[in-house]
Design an enzyme around this catalytic site. Sequence first.
Site, PDB file in Angstrom:
ATOM      1  N   SER A 260       9.405  30.191  70.336  1.00  0.00           N
ATOM      2  CA  SER A 260      10.254  28.727  70.410  1.00  0.00           C
ATOM      3  C   SER A 260      11.597  28.987  70.907  1.00  0.00           C
ATOM      4  O   SER A 260      12.372  28.250  71.442  1.00  0.00           O
ATOM      5  CB  SER A 260      10.345  27.987  68.837  1.00  0.00           C
TER       6      SER A 260
ATOM      7  N   HIS B 295      14.969  33.529  59.292  1.00  0.00           N
ATOM      8  CA  HIS B 295      14.761  33.599  60.866  1.00  0.00           C
ATOM      9  C   HIS B 295      14.005  32.111  61.100  1.00  0.00           C
ATOM     10  O   HIS B 295      14.809  31.656  61.928  1.00  0.00           O
ATOM     11  CB  HIS B 295      13.200  34.314  60.944  1.00  0.00           C
TER      12      HIS B 295
HETATM   13  N1  LIG Z   1       8.680  32.664  63.654  1.00  0.00           N
HETATM   14  C1  LIG Z   1       8.653  31.929  64.818  1.00  0.00           C
HETATM   15  C2  LIG Z   1       8.760  32.388  65.852  1.00  0.00           C
HETATM   16  N2  LIG Z   1       9.490  33.520  66.301  1.00  0.00           N
HETATM   17  C3  LIG Z   1       9.616  34.011  67.450  1.00  0.00           C
HETATM   18  C4  LIG Z   1      10.969  33.588  68.498  1.00  0.00           C
HETATM   19  O1  LIG Z   1      10.792  32.318  68.615  1.00  0.00           O
HETATM   20  C5  LIG Z   1      11.128  34.501  69.512  1.00  0.00           C
HETATM   21  O2  LIG Z   1       9.802  34.440  70.267  1.00  0.00           O
HETATM   22  C6  LIG Z   1      11.456  35.824  69.157  1.00  0.00           C
HETATM   23  O3  LIG Z   1      12.499  35.950  68.270  1.00  0.00           O
HETATM   24  C7  LIG Z   1      11.833  36.732  70.566  1.00  0.00           C
HETATM   25  O4  LIG Z   1      12.876  36.060  71.015  1.00  0.00           O
HETATM   26  N3  LIG Z   1       8.698  31.686  67.089  1.00  0.00           N
HETATM   27  C8  LIG Z   1       7.941  30.150  67.159  1.00  0.00           C
HETATM   28  O5  LIG Z   1       7.870  29.721  68.156  1.00  0.00           O
HETATM   29  N4  LIG Z   1       7.301  29.972  65.774  1.00  0.00           N
HETATM   30  C9  LIG Z   1       7.638  30.632  64.672  1.00  0.00           C
HETATM   31  O6  LIG Z   1       7.434  30.305  63.625  1.00  0.00           O
HETATM   32  C1  LIG Z   2      10.338  38.098  64.159  1.00  0.00           C
HETATM   33  C2  LIG Z   2      10.162  37.282  63.176  1.00  0.00           C
HETATM   34  O1  LIG Z   2       9.508  36.091  63.450  1.00  0.00           O
HETATM   35  C3  LIG Z   2      10.074  37.379  61.788  1.00  0.00           C
HETATM   36  O2  LIG Z   2      10.832  38.539  61.428  1.00  0.00           O
HETATM   37  C4  LIG Z   2       9.909  36.297  61.032  1.00  0.00           C
HETATM   38  O3  LIG Z   2       9.706  36.440  59.603  1.00  0.00           O
HETATM   39  P1  LIG Z   2       9.360  35.423  58.463  1.00  0.00           P
HETATM   40  O4  LIG Z   2       8.762  34.202  59.425  1.00  0.00           O
HETATM   41  O5  LIG Z   2       8.744  35.620  57.513  1.00  0.00           O
HETATM   42  O6  LIG Z   2      10.862  34.836  58.343  1.00  0.00           O
END
Ligand SMILES: Nc1c(NC[C@H](O)[C@H](O)[C@H](O)CO)[nH]c(=O)[nH]c1=O
Ligand SMILES: CC(=O)[C@@H](O)COP(=O)(O)O
Length: 494
Positions: A60, A125
Amino acid sequence: MSSIKGPSTNQYDGSSLRIAIVHARWNKVVIEALVAGAISKLKESGVKESNIVVQSVPGSYELPLACSKVIAGSQIQARSSATDLLGLHQPAGSNDPSSTTTDLPTAPFDAVIAIGVLIKGATMHFEYICDTVSHALMRVQLDTGIPVIFGVLTALTDDQALERAGIGRGENEGHNHGEDWGLAAVEMATRCRGWSAGSFSNYNLLYTTSITFAPIHACNPVRHNTRDEEKGATIDVEQNHVRFLGDLILNLWDCGGQDAFMDSYLSTQRSTIFSHAGVMIYVFDVESREMAKDLEYYRDCLDGLSQFSKDASVFLLVHKMDLVREGERSAVFQRKAAELDKASGDFPVKAWSSIVNTLIPNARNLNTHLRIFAEACSAMEVILFERATFLVIATSSSSDASDSVVTHSLDPKRYERTSELIKAFKQSCSRLREEFHSLEMELAEFTAVLDEMTKNTYVLVVVHNPVIETAAIKMNIRMARKKFEELQGDTLIS
Ligand SMILES: Nc1c(NC[C@H](O)[C@H](O)[C@H](O)CO)[nH]c(=O)[nH]c1=O
Ligand SMILES: CC(=O)[C@@H](O)COP(=O)(O)O
């Protein structure tokens, strides 16, 4: 207890829209359901499959930048392959980049749906991404002026996310929010087009372009499908559209000349054709031998307008005048005009030349400023063309204060001819796969420079004074751009 939550939906016609879906790949099962829900409602609203573009990003967090790039890319794509009126004669689906089809293969996106699924984990996060992404998506839509639909679920549990995609595991499957986003995209795209064109009508139902024209070719037989006829199908209509000044859409319906097609078209498609029409251009064939029938259809169209779009203007175009012998043209035209005037009843029928003023509320103002600009350049004449069609939208010699002494001796048909010449030149460029940007002509009698004025217009400056350099003319155009962007901004450009 049932919930009162959720949008109340209006129906809009998405058939002229091009929409992008940009989705994240995190939490795939939920994403897939949401994307499918959005697509199903887009299609139900009439958006053609070929006008739905789906792109994916890792998560996202990547959505805002992707949406911004996708919007910008489609605008560049549209500009570089701008279609023109001549392109209407290309068969639909032609590979020629200059052809105009209802599939809008290179039209800019009218809306983008950003879809992501954020589910709370163990760290902060989730909070950071929710906050950043929602603000950034809002920024993209405000910066670009293109609606960005917020299709990002911010769920605290897996079940919350699944239920919001209509695939809940418990008793309650929930509701697929992707469907709401599809409908929101069609509604916002439609309304934004209208608002950008200064149209604030109350769209409670159906049909939707900012300005809708309905030229009905009553006497123009078009090919029809014999097999369909055998099956009893009664409609054979070719629909096409042309974008004008970025936001205005000219919808063209070429109806079958046969009575059966026409009758059915004017009954079953009535509300679709005549709702929210700004202008109707009705084309009469001067050679038609069935004037009584033509007038009957014309009156029927006027009734349709009275019923669905009382405030629409009506323009009549008598075509094939070139087939009438030159000496007889004026008399034939007067006779036809009187006949049509009588048939028009209370509808104020305007002259063709005033179409532009109807479409562009500030055309008069543009004329005045072109006059000032012409004086500043010591130009004999300055003409402003619409960028995609090369139709003349303003000239330095058509302000209220009667034509200048110098220009009234010029050929009155020069605008039409110039427009045709430039269109032909532009088409040649497109056939050679060359982009058309500008044109300079330095002849013994005059210098002419054609260059971009605003993002939706081109300007032609014609100077007779040999002392004035082409470079100086180009510099003047550059300096005038900002002013003309402002002048058009209110009514023409979103
Ligand atoms: N934790 C979730 C993410 N994390 C990934 C980030 O969005 C992003 O792709 C990464 O940090 C690289 O820039 N994305 C989601 O769509 N949903 C989640 O729950
Ligand atoms: C990179 C991630 O998405 C990760 O660090 C997120 O961890 P969390 O969803 O357990 O907070």
